[in-house]
Design an enzyme around this catalytic site. Sequence first.
Site, PDB file in Angstrom:
ATOM      1  N   SER A 193     -47.958  42.102  27.621  1.00 59.49           N
ATOM      2  CA  SER A 193     -48.749  43.000  28.458  1.00 59.49           C
ATOM      3  C   SER A 193     -48.250  43.025  29.896  1.00 59.49           C
ATOM      4  O   SER A 193     -47.779  42.003  30.430  1.00 59.49           O
ATOM      5  CB  SER A 193     -50.210  42.553  28.443  1.00 59.49           C
TER       6      SER A 193
ATOM      7  N   GLU B   8     -50.117  42.973  32.272  1.00 58.38           N
ATOM      8  CA  GLU B   8     -51.005  42.088  33.017  1.00 58.38           C
ATOM      9  C   GLU B   8     -50.325  40.761  33.339  1.00 58.38           C
ATOM     10  O   GLU B   8     -50.786  40.023  34.215  1.00 58.38           O
ATOM     11  CB  GLU B   8     -52.297  41.837  32.232  1.00 58.38           C
TER      12      GLU B   8
ATOM     13  N   TYR C 251     -56.594  36.316  30.659  1.00 56.07           N
ATOM     14  CA  TYR C 251     -55.898  37.162  29.668  1.00 56.07           C
ATOM     15  C   TYR C 251     -54.413  37.232  29.986  1.00 56.07           C
ATOM     16  O   TYR C 251     -53.566  37.039  29.103  1.00 56.07           O
ATOM     17  CB  TYR C 251     -56.508  38.561  29.673  1.00 56.07           C
TER      18      TYR C 251
END
Length: 359
Positions: A127, A129, A151
Site C-alpha cells: 500500500s 500508506e 495499518y
Amino acid sequence: MRAVNKTALVTGITGQDGSYLAELLLEKGYRVVGMTRRSSTASMERIAHIEKDIEIVQGDLLDQASLVEALQKIRPNEVYNLAAQSFVPTSWNQPVLTGEITGLGVTRMLEAMRQVDSSVRFYQASSSEMFGKVRETPQNEWTPFYPRSPYGVAKAFAHYLTVNYRESYGMFAVSGILFNHESPRRGMEFVTRKISDGVARIKLGMAEKITLGNLDGDRDWGFAGDYVKAMWLMLQQDQPRDYVIATGKSHTVRHLCDTAFRHVGLDYRDHVVTDPSFVRPAEVDRLLGDASRAREDLGWRPNVSFEELVAMMVDADMERLWQHKATSRKSSSASSKRASTSSNGSSRKQAPVSTSHKS
C-alpha cells in the site's frame, strides 16, 4: 485470450479488489478459488454475479495450519493475498489485530507456501500508506517508507517479508505498491464512497449534509478495475519485481467533493461540514505515485480518469438509492392497498350484522 489449466487462490475475494480480480481471472480462463474465514460474516454481494463460477475454500490468515490445508487441497499456480484489516482509522482502534492479520498473516501464508510448494507465484497487496510522511514526491519503488498508522506499519512489515522470502528461498513473490484505488464496490467506510453515497442521497432528497474530516488530504486516486490488471501482470513476468501502481495525478478530498457534487449540479460548499474527530491521529498529507517501472515492464496504464471514476461512483449510488426508493414506494403502496382491502372487507362483513341488530 484464455489461460489454460491455471488455478488462482485469492484471499479477500469478497472485497472490492478481490471481486474485480476474480472477474479478470475468470475472463482469462482461470480456475478461481476464493479463501474465506469459517467465522466470516463478510457479505458475498460483490461476487454474487460470479459465485457460481468460482470455488470457496476455508482458511484464516491467523491460522497457518488452515493455510497449509487450503494450499494442499487447491494446489494453486498463483496466490493473490488481498485479505487484510484494510481500513486505516480502524488500525488505531485495533492495532494488534491489524498487525496480526495485515502483517503476520502474510508471514503465515508465505511460510505455508514454502512448506507446501515454493514454486507457486505469490502477489502481496502492499500500500502507498507505507510511504506515510513522504521523503520525496512522487513516490517510486526506491522511496523510503515512513508509515503513519498501524495499518501502514503492518503493510511495511508484510512488504519486507515478501522481499525476504523472495531473496531467501528463491520464491516468485512480489508486492504491488498500490496507491488509492476506488470503485462503486468500495466499502461505505472509505471517504470516496462516503462522498459518492452522500452526494446521491442529497441529490435524491434523502439527506442534506455530509460530515468529513481533513479536506486537504491529497491522494492519487485510480479505478480498482484497472489496478487488478497490474496484479495479474506482475505474476506473468519472467522475474519477480515489486511495482508502484498509480495514476501519477493527485487530488484533494476537497476537489473530490467538488467534482462529485458538480456531477449532479450541486455546490459542495452548501452540503459538506467538517468534524475534527474525523481527523487521523497522524495525518498523511500527500501521496503521489510514479508508475514508470510498471509502464515500462508491464505495459500497464490506467484507463479510467479521476473525473470518470467519480462520475461512475456517484451514478452507481444514485441508481442503487433510486431503486431502493422505488422498491420502498412499491412495498409501501402494496401494504396500503392490503390494509385498505382488509379494512373494506371487514366493513362489508360487519354491515349485515349491524342492520340485523337494528331490525
